[in-house]
Write a protein that holds these residues in place. Structure first.
Motif, mmCIF file in Angstrom:
data_model
loop_
_atom_site.group_PDB
_atom_site.id
_atom_site.type_symbol
_atom_site.label_atom_id
_atom_site.label_comp_id
_atom_site.label_asym_id
_atom_site.label_seq_id
_atom_site.Cartn_x
_atom_site.Cartn_y
_atom_site.Cartn_z
ATOM 1 N N ALA A 1 0.837 -1.191 0.000
ATOM 2 C CA ALA A 1 0.000 0.000 0.000
ATOM 3 C C ALA A 1 0.877 1.248 0.000
ATOM 4 N N GLY A 2 1.952 1.218 0.836
ATOM 5 C CA GLY A 2 2.860 2.358 0.893
ATOM 6 C C GLY A 2 3.534 2.588 -0.438
ATOM 7 N N ALA A 3 3.932 1.491 -1.036
ATOM 8 C CA ALA A 3 4.618 1.600 -2.328
ATOM 9 C C ALA A 3 3.693 2.203 -3.370
ATOM 10 N N ALA A 4 2.421 1.792 -3.320
ATOM 11 C CA ALA A 4 1.475 2.324 -4.286
ATOM 12 C C ALA A 4 1.308 3.830 -4.087
ATOM 13 N N LYS A 5 1.209 4.224 -2.794
ATOM 14 C CA LYS A 5 1.068 5.652 -2.496
ATOM 15 C C LYS A 5 2.289 6.417 -2.983
ATOM 16 N N ASN A 6 3.453 5.739 -2.866
ATOM 17 C CA ASN A 6 4.712 6.340 -3.269
ATOM 18 C C ASN A 6 4.812 6.468 -4.785
ATOM 19 N N GLY A 7 3.889 5.799 -5.451
ATOM 20 C CA GLY A 7 3.920 5.863 -6.902
ATOM 21 C C GLY A 7 4.951 4.938 -7.501
HETATM 22 C C1 LIG Z 1 8.295 5.764 -0.247
HETATM 23 O O1 LIG Z 1 9.479 5.501 -0.963
HETATM 24 C C2 LIG Z 1 10.603 5.953 -0.298
HETATM 25 C C3 LIG Z 1 11.772 5.770 -1.237
HETATM 26 O O2 LIG Z 1 11.817 4.482 -1.749
HETATM 27 C C4 LIG Z 1 10.781 5.223 1.006
HETATM 28 O O3 LIG Z 1 11.900 5.675 1.678
HETATM 29 C C5 LIG Z 1 9.559 5.416 1.862
HETATM 30 O O4 LIG Z 1 9.646 4.666 3.023
HETATM 31 C C6 LIG Z 1 8.330 5.036 1.114
HETATM 32 N N1 LIG Z 1 7.146 5.360 1.874
HETATM 33 C C7 LIG Z 1 6.209 4.490 2.170
HETATM 34 C C8 LIG Z 1 5.030 4.966 2.932
HETATM 35 O O5 LIG Z 1 6.274 3.303 1.827
#
Ligand SMILES: *[C@@H]1O[C@H](CO)[C@@H](O)[C@H](O)[C@H]1NC(C)=O
Ligand SMILES: *[C@@H]1O[C@H](CO)[C@@H](O)[C@H](O)[C@H]1NC(C)=O
Ligand SMILES: *[C@@H]1O[C@H](CO)[C@@H](O)[C@H](O)[C@H]1NC(C)=O
Ligand SMILES: *[C@@H]1O[C@H](CO)[C@@H](O)[C@H](O)[C@H]1NC(C)=O
Length: 400
Positions: free
Chosen positions: A390-396
């Motif tokens: 989910a975090g990765a998706a938010k991160n795009g």
């Molecule tokens: C978003 O991506 C950055 C860089 O890869 C990472 O440091 C960060 O933890 C990510 N955030 C989330 C909410 O996963």
């Protein structure tokens, strides 16, 4: 009309007596003639008469009930006022070997109109063997029941001086509880692919005798399988179908690894707090309901580890990460269990198992109904933080 189960009396641990349903009503002429023929043959039998499973596995030897064991009859005395006889079945062809009062034997045979064996009487066609179930009984009980059945010409006379008449201890199948619909295999209303039901005219009371390779469940959790003779019992009305929903964790939740958490299950129309000894009374009694019609039982939760939240392969039900019976009554409609050691990282499925008191699945009035159980999915991560995907998706960073 009643079905009477007359008892042969146990005379030793080895020779467990068999009890056999005998229907009191009229009988076919052929069955009466067969009974006469068999009783004539039995008159010449002695304890040394050879026997086999195909040739008179049950017989009468000098007034005693005789059961063929390893090619030799094991005799069981019938009791002071009774003798052993082949009797005509009622409503089905064939005969039944049992202990009976002589007058009752004569009346039963006379009621068929038979006065002599017909030339074609199939002497060895006793149906007793397939229906018989090994059982033991006290001489008193045997005498009582036989005395009861002995009133052949006396319709409805239902007691002897020592018969309690209690249907819950009697070995009599009351006519009032016979499900006539069980005689119908259902194929009068054909549906593509529908198969014929098993049928029974005696509520399948001796069904487990048809699977002699399986032990009687007998209240135990027999891992290799068994046959259970208990009736299903009281079926909950549609207004009382149990229903449940997990309150905590929520579906899709994320929880920290190895940390205690509490499962909460909201439940309605199941009066929790009823559970019997699972080692001695498993499936051993019919389902019961309370005065409001709600099933009296309990719930369980089971947590299974998955390979992925969208796993499509069925799980292995014999392995699970956590299991607990929820034996207490619900508090404000909520059942709770602590997963005290938590769970390791991974994805999990949490399900309820709502049951009656004897651990059998909840049985309800109709086939089409909402789920009686709930099932949710959750994730355990190291920190308990939201799932990486989910975090990765938010991160795009997640591309479709
Ligand atoms: C978003 O991506 C950055 C860089 O890869 C990472 O440091 C960060 O933890 C990510 N955030 C989330 C909410 O996963
Ligand atoms: C058996 O009893 C039933 C009901 O009393 C009756 O309808 C039927 O004709 C009887 N059959 C014989 C063979 O007597
Ligand atoms: C059987 O016995 C009970 C109890 O004594 C009695 O109430 C009932 O009427 C009897 N039934 C018949 C058919 O006689
Ligand atoms: C959780 O406990 C198990 C068993 O002690 C251990 O193997 C695992 O590494 C632990 N996981 C975390 C994230 O601490």
């Amino acid at each position: 009309m009643k079905f009477y189960i007359l008892l042969a009396l146990s005379c030793s641990a080895v020779a467990s007596a068999r009890f056999i349903p005998v229907r009191r009503a009229n009988s076919s002429l052929q069955s009466g003639q067969d009974a006469i023929a068999q009783n004539a043959q039995f008159a010449s039998f002695t304890a040394d008469t050879p026997c086999s499973d195909s040739q008179f596995p049950l017989a009468c030897v000098q007034g005693s009930f005789a059961q063929c064991v390893n090619g030799k009859y094991v005799l069981t005395a019938c009791g002071a006022t009774l003798t052993c006889a082949a009797l005509p079945n009622v409503g089905s062809p064939g005969t039944t070997v049992t202990c009976v009062a002589p007058a009752d034997r004569d009346a039963r045979i006379a009621a068929t109109g038979a006065t002599a064996a017909s030339s074609g009487s199939a002497a060895s066609s006793s149906s007793a063997t397939s229906a018989a179930v090994a059982a033991t009984s006290s001489p008193a009980a045997g005498g009582n029941n036989a005395g009861q059945g002995g009133a052949a010409g006396n319709k409805g006379a239902n007691t002897t001086s020592t018969d309690s008449g209690d249907p819950q201890t009697s070995l009599t199948l009351l006519s009032s509880v016979i499900a006539k619909g069980f005689e119908n295999n259902g194929q009068d209303q054909p549906t593509q692919g529908q198969v014929a039901s098993l049928t029974s005219s005696n509520n399948f009371i001796n069904f487990c005798a048809t699977v002699p390779n399986l032990p009687i469940t007998n209240g135990q959790q027999i891992k290799t399988g068994s046959c259970n003779p208990a009736p299903m019992g009281i079926i909950a009305a549609t207004t009382n179908i149990p229903s449940a929903k997990f309150v905590s964790p929520k579906n899709g939740a994320t929880i920290a690894a190895n940390q205690s958490f509490t499962v909460q299950l909201a439940i309605q129309h199941l009066e929790a707090g009823h559970f019997v000894n699972a080692d001695e009374n498993y499936f051993a009694a019919p389902q019961q309901v309370n005065t409001a019609g709600d099933i009296q039982g309990h719930s369980h939760i089971v947590i299974e580890k998955l390979s992925a939240l969208d796993q499509t392969t069925p799980t292995n039900p014999t392995t699970f990460a956590f299991f607990k019976g929820l034996n207490d009554p619900a508090q404000n409609g909520i059942l709770s269990a602590d997963v005290t050691d938590g769970l390791d990282e991974g994805v999990y499925r949490l399900a309820s198992i709502n049951t009656a008191a004897n651990h059998q699945p909840a049985l309800v009035a109709v086939a089409q109904h909402g789920s009686i159980d709930d099932m949710i999915y959750f994730t355990i991560t190291k920190s308990g933080a939201a799932a990486a995907a989910a975090g990765a998706a938010k991160n795009g960073t997640a591309k479709a």
